[in-house]
Design a protein around this motif. Structure first.
Motif, PDB file in Angstrom:
ATOM      1  N   GLN A  28      28.033  15.976  74.401  1.00  0.00           N
ATOM      2  CA  GLN A  28      27.688  14.811  75.199  1.00  0.00           C
ATOM      3  C   GLN A  28      27.408  15.268  76.625  1.00  0.00           C
ATOM      4  N   THR A  29      26.448  14.627  77.261  1.00  0.00           N
ATOM      5  CA  THR A  29      26.088  14.971  78.632  1.00  0.00           C
ATOM      6  C   THR A  29      26.390  13.794  79.542  1.00  0.00           C
ATOM      7  N   TYR A  30      27.106  14.073  80.608  1.00  0.00           N
ATOM      8  CA  TYR A  30      27.428  13.056  81.597  1.00  0.00           C
ATOM      9  C   TYR A  30      27.017  13.540  82.975  1.00  0.00           C
ATOM     10  N   TYR A  31      26.510  12.619  83.772  1.00  0.00           N
ATOM     11  CA  TYR A  31      26.269  12.870  85.192  1.00  0.00           C
ATOM     12  C   TYR A  31      27.286  12.029  85.938  1.00  0.00           C
ATOM     13  N   GLY A  32      27.838  12.568  87.018  1.00  0.00           N
ATOM     14  CA  GLY A  32      28.837  11.809  87.738  1.00  0.00           C
ATOM     15  C   GLY A  32      28.799  12.080  89.227  1.00  0.00           C
ATOM     16  N   ALA A  33      29.350  11.133  89.970  1.00  0.00           N
ATOM     17  CA  ALA A  33      29.450  11.258  91.424  1.00  0.00           C
ATOM     18  C   ALA A  33      30.713  10.530  91.861  1.00  0.00           C
ATOM     19  N   LEU A  34      31.322  11.037  92.912  1.00  0.00           N
ATOM     20  CA  LEU A  34      32.516  10.430  93.467  1.00  0.00           C
ATOM     21  C   LEU A  34      32.188   9.828  94.815  1.00  0.00           C
ATOM     22  N   ASN A  35      32.431   8.526  94.950  1.00  0.00           N
ATOM     23  CA  ASN A  35      32.218   7.832  96.207  1.00  0.00           C
ATOM     24  C   ASN A  35      33.506   7.955  97.012  1.00  0.00           C
ATOM     25  N   LEU A  36      33.504   8.735  98.062  1.00  0.00           N
ATOM     26  CA  LEU A  36      34.702   8.971  98.856  1.00  0.00           C
ATOM     27  C   LEU A  36      34.995   7.844  99.840  1.00  0.00           C
ATOM     28  N   LEU A  37      33.998   7.025 100.173  1.00  0.00           N
ATOM     29  CA  LEU A  37      34.215   5.922 101.095  1.00  0.00           C
ATOM     30  C   LEU A  37      34.945   4.770 100.416  1.00  0.00           C
ATOM     31  N   ASP A  40      35.770   5.596  94.082  1.00  0.00           N
ATOM     32  CA  ASP A  40      35.131   5.111  92.863  1.00  0.00           C
ATOM     33  C   ASP A  40      34.428   6.283  92.194  1.00  0.00           C
ATOM     34  N   LEU A  41      34.558   6.376  90.897  1.00  0.00           N
ATOM     35  CA  LEU A  41      33.859   7.396  90.119  1.00  0.00           C
ATOM     36  C   LEU A  41      32.699   6.734  89.404  1.00  0.00           C
ATOM     37  N   ILE A  42      31.513   7.260  89.607  1.00  0.00           N
ATOM     38  CA  ILE A  42      30.316   6.751  88.954  1.00  0.00           C
ATOM     39  C   ILE A  42      29.942   7.751  87.875  1.00  0.00           C
ATOM     40  N   LEU A  43      29.913   7.300  86.634  1.00  0.00           N
ATOM     41  CA  LEU A  43      29.681   8.184  85.503  1.00  0.00           C
ATOM     42  C   LEU A  43      28.656   7.550  84.579  1.00  0.00           C
ATOM     43  N   GLU A  44      27.658   8.330  84.170  1.00  0.00           N
ATOM     44  CA  GLU A  44      26.630   7.835  83.254  1.00  0.00           C
ATOM     45  C   GLU A  44      26.394   8.864  82.159  1.00  0.00           C
ATOM     46  N   LYS A  45      26.246   8.388  80.932  1.00  0.00           N
ATOM     47  CA  LYS A  45      26.008   9.253  79.775  1.00  0.00           C
ATOM     48  C   LYS A  45      24.501   9.376  79.534  1.00  0.00           C
ATOM     49  N   TYR A  46      24.068  10.589  79.237  1.00  0.00           N
ATOM     50  CA  TYR A  46      22.657  10.865  78.916  1.00  0.00           C
ATOM     51  C   TYR A  46      22.586  11.716  77.657  1.00  0.00           C
ATOM     52  N   LEU A  47      21.450  11.673  76.991  1.00  0.00           N
ATOM     53  CA  LEU A  47      21.293  12.472  75.770  1.00  0.00           C
ATOM     54  C   LEU A  47      21.250  13.962  76.066  1.00  0.00           C
ATOM     55  N   THR A  48      20.606  14.331  77.181  1.00  0.00           N
ATOM     56  CA  THR A  48      20.502  15.747  77.543  1.00  0.00           C
ATOM     57  C   THR A  48      20.610  15.897  79.050  1.00  0.00           C
ATOM     58  N   GLY A  49      20.978  17.083  79.466  1.00  0.00           N
ATOM     59  CA  GLY A  49      20.989  17.400  80.883  1.00  0.00           C
ATOM     60  C   GLY A  49      19.704  18.129  81.229  1.00  0.00           C
ATOM     61  N   LYS A  56      16.670  10.431  87.063  1.00  0.00           N
ATOM     62  CA  LYS A  56      17.075   9.069  86.707  1.00  0.00           C
ATOM     63  C   LYS A  56      18.466   8.761  87.265  1.00  0.00           C
ATOM     64  N   PHE A  57      19.384   9.719  87.126  1.00  0.00           N
ATOM     65  CA  PHE A  57      20.736   9.498  87.626  1.00  0.00           C
ATOM     66  C   PHE A  57      20.737   9.311  89.141  1.00  0.00           C
ATOM     67  N   ILE A  58      20.016  10.158  89.859  1.00  0.00           N
ATOM     68  CA  ILE A  58      19.954  10.051  91.321  1.00  0.00           C
ATOM     69  C   ILE A  58      19.339   8.715  91.733  1.00  0.00           C
ATOM     70  N   GLU A  59      18.285   8.296  91.042  1.00  0.00           N
ATOM     71  CA  GLU A  59      17.663   7.004  91.352  1.00  0.00           C
ATOM     72  C   GLU A  59      18.650   5.857  91.107  1.00  0.00           C
ATOM     73  N   ASN A  60      19.372   5.899  89.985  1.00  0.00           N
ATOM     74  CA  ASN A  60      20.373   4.866  89.692  1.00  0.00           C
ATOM     75  C   ASN A  60      21.486   4.885  90.736  1.00  0.00           C
ATOM     76  N   LEU A  61      21.882   6.062  91.158  1.00  0.00           N
ATOM     77  CA  LEU A  61      22.913   6.210  92.173  1.00  0.00           C
ATOM     78  C   LEU A  61      22.465   5.609  93.502  1.00  0.00           C
ATOM     79  N   GLN A  62      21.207   5.866  93.876  1.00  0.00           N
ATOM     80  CA  GLN A  62      20.671   5.299  95.111  1.00  0.00           C
ATOM     81  C   GLN A  62      20.647   3.780  95.054  1.00  0.00           C
TER      82      GLN A  62
END
Length: 66
Positions: A28-37, A40-49, A56-62
């Protein structure tokens, strides 16, 4: 290990645990980011890295941050 892929996990200090993956196609492939302000942990599952899913992940994060 006969070509098996081996993963690692966090354990107590100075201990190592190997977790064999019997079928690497079931990964399984996950992209994640931690919002320090706002803790909050932002985690999204994708079929491939790959580059496409990274964009797509960066755009969703923005979108979530705006």
């Amino acid at each position: 290990m006969g070509g098996d892929i081996v993963g690692e996990a966090w354990v107590k200090s100075k201990e190592r645990v190997e977790i064999p993956i019997n079928n690497y196609k079931d990964r399984q492939t996950y992209y994640g980011a931690l919002n320090l302000l706002e803790p909050d942990l932002i985690l999204e599952k994708y079929l491939t890295g790959n580059g496409e899913n990274t964009v797509k992940f960066i755009e969703n994060l923005q979108k979530k941050m705006s």
